[in-house]
Design a protein around this motif. Structure first.
Motif, PDB file in Angstrom:
ATOM      1  N   ARG A   1      -2.206   4.907   2.660  1.00 27.71           N
ATOM      2  CA  ARG A   1      -2.416   3.475   2.856  1.00 27.71           C
ATOM      3  C   ARG A   1      -3.364   2.849   1.829  1.00 27.71           C
ATOM      4  O   ARG A   1      -3.894   1.764   2.034  1.00 27.71           O
TER       5      ARG A   1
ATOM      6  N   ASN B   1      -4.461   0.641  -1.194  1.00 29.28           N
ATOM      7  CA  ASN B   1      -3.919  -0.644  -1.619  1.00 29.28           C
ATOM      8  C   ASN B   1      -4.461  -0.977  -3.010  1.00 29.28           C
ATOM      9  O   ASN B   1      -5.666  -1.182  -3.177  1.00 29.28           O
TER      10      ASN B   1
ATOM     11  N   CYS C   1       0.835  -1.206   0.000  1.00 33.47           N
ATOM     12  CA  CYS C   1       0.000   0.000   0.000  1.00 33.47           C
ATOM     13  C   CYS C   1       0.870   1.257   0.000  1.00 33.47           C
ATOM     14  O   CYS C   1       2.085   1.198   0.192  1.00 33.47           O
TER      15      CYS C   1
END
Length: 294
Positions: free
Chosen positions: A117, A119, A112
């Motif tokens: 973050r 992904n 990620c």
């Protein structure tokens, strides 16, 4: 005509290596686990090692992953003499192989963005997979190695810029401190990779380079090999044991790679690999042959 390597074959091989590394452990790792199980004196530790061996057996018999953590995909691309190749195309081919392995198997995606973050669910991203490129003395083939580096072990990576005054004892002390501080987090018994010398970034690279070697293969330099053996004995005397729950086997191996360094410094890097020691390798030839190994 100059021999060339087909990027499509590299894609297929990169895909196969990722899946294979997650499913089939190298024979040297399995032998080291079996040996540790045989000589372990603590009942609970012996039971844990037995579960690990059973885990491997079930995974290989049923074609399952040995662990659900598919890790950060790390590749080593080694290019032989006498080949014509398109470097960017080969790197793109490895990325595509990781995507195909993740989406088609399918594999859990653990990669990620470091800030938000997000992904992409492909185990790829900016500069991932990590691909280290080197050149071989041998001619006529490309060697591609793959290592899935799980989070539990990769989080237990350390670097210290020692000075010459710290001496050999300073190196030993730092390595032991790293193992103690890691405890059960990297899923011991671990492979302890150590990089000595060079610069800070080279030392970290060498630490990872060390865990590509088959388990228990001593460094060809006698002084380095002696340090490997001494550190392995000292680490296993700590009593941390499998999964950090006590026992004789905290590490399956200690392996060191080194480089010359500046006269006023002595970088030391440590990276731990979990008990699975996952890795896979293939040699790719211009005529389309692919030879698999570890």
């Amino acid at each position: 005509m100059t021999a060339t390597i087909d990027p499509k074959l590299v894609t297929q091989t990169a895909k196969e290596l990722y899946i294979r590394a997650l499913k089939v452990l190298p024979p040297d790792v399995k032998a080291a686990l079996a040996h540790a199980h045989e000589r372990e004196r603590h009942p609970r530790a012996r039971e844990i090692l037995g579960v690990m061996l059973k885990n491997v057996e079930v995974a290989e018999t049923r074609g399952l992953l040995v662990c659900q953590d598919t890790g950060t995909p790390v590749y080593k691309l080694r290019i032989g003499r006498g080949l014509a190749y398109d470097g960017p195309a080969l790197l793109a081919a490895i990325v595509e192989g990781v995507k195909q392995a993740t989406l088609e198997h399918p594999l859990r995606s653990s990669v990620c963005h470091p800030i938000d973050r997000t992904n992409p669910q492909t185990n790829t991203g900016h500069r991932i997979p990590m691909v280290d490129v080197e050149f071989l003395e041998e001619s006529g083939y490309v060697e591609l190695k793959m290592m899935p580096k799980g989070s539990g072990s990769e989080n237990m990576s350390f670097l210290k810029m020692l000075t010459p005054a710290d001496g050999l004892n300073g190196i030993k002390r730092f390595v032991l401190e790293c193992v103690v501080n890691a405890g059960g987090k990297p899923c011991p018994p671990t492979l302890v990779g150590i990089g000595l010398g060079g610069t800070s970034d080279l030392a970290m690279k060498l630490a990872k380079e060390a865990i590509w070697r088959p388990v228990g293969t001593p460094n060809p330099d006698p002084a380095i090999a002696a340090l490997e053996a001494e550190l392995l004995e000292a680490i296993n005397a700590l009593g941390l044991g499998p999964m950090g729950l006590g026992g004789d086997t905290t590490a399956l191996a200690v392996q060191i790679e080194y480089a010359h360094t500046h006269i006023t410094q002595n970088p030391v890097a440590v990276t731990l690999q979990c008990w699975r020691g996952e890795r896979a390798m293939a040699r790719i030839y211009p005529d389309g042959r692919v030879e698999h190994g570890f």
